[in-house]
Design an enzyme around this catalytic site. Structure first.
Site, PDB file in Angstrom:
ATOM      1  CB  THR A 185      -1.275   0.232   1.065  1.00  0.00           C
ATOM      2  OG1 THR A 185      -0.090   0.094   2.556  1.00  0.00           O
ATOM      3  CG2 THR A 185      -1.904  -0.836   1.086  1.00  0.00           C
ATOM      4  N   GLY A 201       1.537  -6.904   5.503  1.00  0.00           N
ATOM      5  CA  GLY A 201       0.730  -7.932   5.914  1.00  0.00           C
ATOM      6  C   GLY A 201       1.209  -8.515   7.177  1.00  0.00           C
ATOM      7  CD  GLU A 203      -1.909  -6.434  11.284  1.00  0.00           C
ATOM      8  OE1 GLU A 203      -1.365  -6.485  11.765  1.00  0.00           O
ATOM      9  OE2 GLU A 203      -1.214  -5.687  10.573  1.00  0.00           O
ATOM     10  CG  ASP A 324      -1.137  -2.971  14.818  1.00  0.00           C
ATOM     11  OD1 ASP A 324      -0.571  -3.726  13.870  1.00  0.00           O
ATOM     12  OD2 ASP A 324      -2.052  -2.823  13.863  1.00  0.00           O
ATOM     13  CB  CYS A 630     -16.771 -10.922   9.570  1.00  0.00           C
ATOM     14  SG  CYS A 630     -16.873 -12.562   8.779  1.00  0.00           S
ATOM     15  CG  HIS A 634     -18.329  -7.625   6.636  1.00  0.00           C
ATOM     16  ND1 HIS A 634     -18.422  -6.412   5.350  1.00  0.00           N
ATOM     17  CD2 HIS A 634     -17.783  -8.473   5.943  1.00  0.00           C
ATOM     18  CE1 HIS A 634     -18.460  -7.812   3.842  1.00  0.00           C
ATOM     19  NE2 HIS A 634     -18.293  -8.330   4.874  1.00  0.00           N
TER      20      HIS A 634
END
Length: 705
Positions: A185, A201, A203, A324, A630, A634
């Site tokens: 990115t 990447g 994660e 993180d 998800c 989402h």
């Protein structure tokens, strides 16, 4: 131009370098026409030639035609609608009258910088299913210019060189090891005839690295890994052997993380490339028994020789990172007064909430103070800069939930900051966020989705009005003016929510910034007084730039809401107000009076779910599966932002067969929703459906109270 070319030719050196595999030395020829090394070294003037403005990444412009005295006369000169309705994070570049910009899905466009006429457009045709290995939207932060070429790194891992005049491909190289765990990115950078790029990447199952490619041929010159691989395979260099002593267990089975997904800075004065690294993977150290070691070189600033990629020094900002706290925020170089003497320094404001000043040549810690609320550490050691980690922050050791401040979004993440030599201040798009961390005691690795080892289901935001109100009230953002010499705040501007855009400062005593609430603003750089604003009709997360043509100064910015904050945090993603994505390039100048077309109305979605017919066991199972596989797209607790479908409203949840077709068969893979059948079975898909129905009914009831 002739003088610049002569200087560049005289300073050209034979650049011998070996990559990590031990290939024969190669050379990178310096550019003598087009965008040259001398031009890049000169930094910002009438043109904006690199992502951070210049090698120092200060994002400061010496242009003064637009100033604090007349910025109120700034108006829209032209705009261009974009064909990608995702987050827009790129900084445009300008050279020789052309504005170059990348958009979501790694597309590149070239515009006449005065009129906005489109000169050419390039689409690398990134497969939409690439989204499954991208944590934070299909974004791209910009291109690089060198010689007669434009360089873009694509979401699926390619580095592409385009002809500057036509947009035609000159060469394309796949840079990532596989198509399961890596993506790109970030914006490429240039150093002495080489194009520098890393990957995202951390994660997934990625092993971090930064690579240098010959700008003319695309051949890899060197690669430096940021974490050690399997010891049985041998280590590429002494730096990896030393790093391996700070890991335990079989860390390599999950890749290790440490990806270089954004910050890369080249300093010609030291001939070093500085780059930030991401978190250790998995987050939860117990998941792969990596122990309480530092896990080098994750969450660090690392410096390597620009010619060879050889390790020079490192400074780890967050040892044993389980929160993180990537160190991928922009790295800025400046000359500062340190203890009464001028010193070349590296400055950094990473996600962990501390502002660092380091010696640029040696990496020696000079100073560090919190610029945001911090509760994971009790300050920094005044000599070494090492954090004193609080025991309760090691959530996998306590077995308890830890509400960390800052959270995974960070006190400051990728959104660029800017430094003004005139005021001596750094302008930081800062966030006030928190994150509940809880170890997943039953975590098992899978071949799809994130591999963090975190129990996201147990800490998701409940359907409780007070809990939601408290979380909303505690989540804010601000523009922070920070003095790096005294390590103190000088002024701030409060915002309703986080994820406001990057900043640019100018010699006209101005700071420009877009907001998550949909405005593009200008402030006085010395005092933070708002002087101008423009309604952009969409949230802005990118950073502005400025340039001049024929004696007129322009300011340009990409608008388009998206990115991590819109995707993951659920209800909190709308803290700055209801947002939608209208992706545009906006360009301003004094006296212009252009207008945007009326914004389309925002339709309020009404919850109308089918009745819940499942069991509590299904809901518990579905909640855990949704949180792991998800929620990254989402939203937490099944509440999405503006970009991805809110599944509480989806008609698909009324049909078990439809959910199975999407989740198991990949019926919507063309939209990025690939099949999860390797990790999710038919009964699991039904459990997720029942969880979504339950959540929709809960929120419908909550809206009625």
């Amino acid at each position: 131009m002739a003088n610049r070319n002569w200087i560049a030719t005289l300073t050209a050196l034979a650049l011998a370098a070996c990559n990590s595999a031990g290939d024969a030395p190669t050379q990178s020829a310096l550019a003598t026409t087009g965008v040259t090394d001398a031009m890049l070294a000169a930094g910002v003037g009438d043109e904006w030639l690199s992502y951070g403005g210049g090698y120092d990444e200060q994002r400061f412009s010496p242009l003064t035609q637009i100033s604090d005295q007349n910025v109120g006369e700034l108006g829209l000169a032209w705009f261009a609608d974009l064909d990608t309705a995702r987050g827009q994070e790129a900084t445009p570049l300008m050279h020789d009258g052309t504005l170059y910009v990348s958009t979501a899905w790694s597309m590149v466009k070239a515009y006449d910088a005065k009129t906005g006429a489109l000169k050419w457009s390039y689409d690398p045709q990134v497969p939409r299913e690439t989204l499954v290995r991208v944590c934070c939207d299909a974004v791209n932060r910009g291109v690089a210019l060198y010689g007669d070429k434009v360089y873009v790194a694509t979401l699926d891992g390619r580095l592409v060189a385009l002809d500057m005049k036509t947009g035609k491909e000159a060469w394309s190289k796949m840079t990532v090891p596989d198509q399961e765990s890596y993506a790109i990115t970030g914006a490429p950078r240039i150093a002495k005839g080489k194009v520098l790029i890393g990957s995202a990447g951390s994660e997934y199952r990625a092993r971090g690295y930064i690579s240098a490619y010959d700008a003319q041929t695309g051949e890899m010159v060197w690669r430096f890994h940021t974490v050690p691989g399997n010891p049985r395979d041998g280590f590429e260099n002494d730096a990896m052997a030393r790093a391996a002593k700070t890991w335990e267990g079989k860390w390599w089975e999950f890749g290790g993380g440490g990806t270089v997904w954004d910050s890369i800075t080249y300093d010609p004065g030291t001939n070093l490339v500085y780059f930030g690294t991401g978190n250790a993977e998995p987050w939860n150290p117990k998941t792969n028994d990596r122990g309480l070691g530092d896990a080098l070189y994750t969450s660090s600033i690392v410096a390597v020789n620009a010619d060879t990629g050889e390790y020079a020094w490192h400074f780890q900002e967050t040892p044993e990172d389980r929160w993180d706290f990537d160190s991928n925020s922009q790295i800025t170089i400046a000359n500062l007064d340190v203890d009464g003497a001028q010193r070349r320094v590296v400055m950094h404001a990473p996600k962990n909430g501390f502002y660092y000043v380091l010696d640029a040549k040696t990496g020696k810690f000079l100073s560090g103070e919190p610029f945001a609320p911090v509760n994971w550490a009790d300050g920094l050691d005044p000599v070494t800069g090492r954090p004193n980690i609080r025991p309760e922050a090691r959530y996998e050791q306590t077995g308890e939930m830890f509400l960390g401040t800052p959270g995974l979004y960070g006190a400051h993440t990728w959104h660029p900051m800017s430094f003004s030599p005139n005021t001596g201040l750094m302008y930081i798009p800062a966030n006030n966020t928190a994150q509940p961390y809880l170890a997943d005691e039953n975590f098992e690795g899978s071949d799809i989705g994130g591999q963090m080892g975190i129990d996201g289901a147990s800490v998701s935001l409940p359907a409780d009005k007070k809990a939601r109100a408290d979380a909303m009230a505690a989540t804010t953002g601000h523009l922070l003016a920070w003095d790096p010499v005294t390590q103190t705040e000088k002024w701030r501007v409060e915002y309703p929510g986080p994820s406001n855009g990057g900043t640019m400062s100018t010699a006209g005593n101005l700071v420009f910034q877009g907001t998550a609430g949909g405005e593009f603003r200008a402030y006085s750089a010395d005092a933070g007084k708002q002087l101008w604003s423009f309604p952009a009709q969409t949230g802005i997360i990118a950073a502005p730039m400025t340039y001049a043509i024929d004696g007129e100064q322009y300011v340009a910015i990409l608008a388009g809401w998206g990115g991590l904050w819109d995707i993951y945090p659920g209800l909190l993603s709308g803290k700055s107000g209801p947002m939608r994505n209208i992706s545009r390039l906006l360009v301003f100048k004094l006296g212009a009076n252009g207008k945007l077309p009326p914004a389309p109305p925002m339709n309020k979605m009404v919850l109308d779910p089918p009745p819940f017919t499942g069991t509590q066991k299904q809901v518990d199972q579905g909640k855990a599966l949704f949180a792991r596989y998800c929620s990254g797209c989402h939203g937490d607790a099944a509440i999405s932002g503006a970009l991805n479908p809110d599944l509480r409203h989806s008609g698909a949840i009324a049909s078990a067969d439809t959910i199975k077709a999407v989740v198991l068969d990949g019926a919507l893979k063309h939209n990025g929703m690939v099949s999860f059948k390797s990790a999710v079975k038919a009964a699991d898909a039904e459990a997720i459906r029942q969880y979504l129905i339950k959540r929709a009914n809960e929120d419908k009831a909550l809206e009625g109270t």
